[in-house]
Write a protein that holds these residues in place. Structure first.
Motif, PDB file in Angstrom:
ATOM      1  N   VAL A  20       0.837  -1.199   0.000  1.00  0.00           N
ATOM      2  CA  VAL A  20       0.000   0.000   0.000  1.00  0.00           C
ATOM      3  C   VAL A  20       0.877   1.255   0.000  1.00  0.00           C
ATOM      4  N   SER A  21       1.902   1.272   0.856  1.00  0.00           N
ATOM      5  CA  SER A  21       2.754   2.469   0.920  1.00  0.00           C
ATOM      6  C   SER A  21       3.537   2.648  -0.380  1.00  0.00           C
ATOM      7  N   GLY A  22       3.964   1.569  -0.987  1.00  0.00           N
ATOM      8  CA  GLY A  22       4.654   1.669  -2.270  1.00  0.00           C
ATOM      9  C   GLY A  22       3.745   2.208  -3.351  1.00  0.00           C
ATOM     10  N   ILE A  26       1.750   9.372  -5.720  1.00  0.00           N
ATOM     11  CA  ILE A  26       2.246  10.706  -5.364  1.00  0.00           C
ATOM     12  C   ILE A  26       3.233  11.187  -6.418  1.00  0.00           C
ATOM     13  N   ASN A  27       4.140  10.312  -6.825  1.00  0.00           N
ATOM     14  CA  ASN A  27       5.101  10.679  -7.869  1.00  0.00           C
ATOM     15  C   ASN A  27       4.403  11.042  -9.171  1.00  0.00           C
ATOM     16  N   ASP A  28       3.375  10.273  -9.534  1.00  0.00           N
ATOM     17  CA  ASP A  28       2.621  10.580 -10.754  1.00  0.00           C
ATOM     18  C   ASP A  28       1.938  11.945 -10.643  1.00  0.00           C
ATOM     19  N   ALA A  29       1.366  12.240  -9.466  1.00  0.00           N
ATOM     20  CA  ALA A  29       0.692  13.529  -9.273  1.00  0.00           C
ATOM     21  C   ALA A  29       1.690  14.684  -9.356  1.00  0.00           C
ATOM     22  N   ILE A  30       2.868  14.495  -8.784  1.00  0.00           N
ATOM     23  CA  ILE A  30       3.895  15.536  -8.844  1.00  0.00           C
ATOM     24  C   ILE A  30       4.356  15.735 -10.286  1.00  0.00           C
ATOM     25  N   ASP A  31       4.539  14.635 -11.014  1.00  0.00           N
ATOM     26  CA  ASP A  31       4.936  14.740 -12.422  1.00  0.00           C
ATOM     27  C   ASP A  31       3.881  15.495 -13.229  1.00  0.00           C
ATOM     28  N   LEU A  32       2.610  15.193 -12.976  1.00  0.00           N
ATOM     29  CA  LEU A  32       1.530  15.870 -13.690  1.00  0.00           C
ATOM     30  C   LEU A  32       1.496  17.356 -13.344  1.00  0.00           C
TER      31      LEU A  32
END
Length: 110
Positions: free
Chosen positions: A19-21, A27-33
């Motif tokens: 779940v944490s992974g 989160i990384n995808d949201a930051i990239d977007l």
């Protein structure tokens, strides 16, 4: 045939097994977007405000305060563990002295 990624700048990743992974991947995808939207000047006011806040002096100070609080809490935990070890050593020493004095292996309790 399955859907293909349009953005080839980063290869497909398998979903994380924890779940944490998985949260970290999202989160990384949201930051990239958000970075893409900021670069293309299509970011919403909420996204812009969020990143402006992250860069503010107040936010930096708040992060430092939280970091120091965590360090203090960790030091307290270590201090309590150390005190417990010292207590156990004192108890073992007292029991050893009783044994040497011929009183058997009695346990000293308050």
């Amino acid at each position: 045939m399955g859907a293909r990624r349009i953005d080839k700048s980063r290869p497909d990743r398998r979903p994380a097994t924890t779940v944490s992974g998985r949260e970290n991947q999202l989160i990384n995808d949201a930051i990239d977007l958000a970075a893409k939207q900021l670069k293309e000047k299509t970011a919403s006011a909420q996204v812009i405000s969020h990143y402006l806040k992250l860069g503010s002096t107040r936010e930096q100070l708040e992060q430092d305060r939280l970091r120091h609080e965590n360090e203090l809490l960790q030091a307290r935990v270590e201090q309590l563990a150390s005190a417990k070890r010292v207590e156990e050593l004192y108890e073992a020493a007292l029991n050893a002295m009783r044994t040497y004095a011929g009183h058997g292996e009695e346990t000293f309790n308050d």
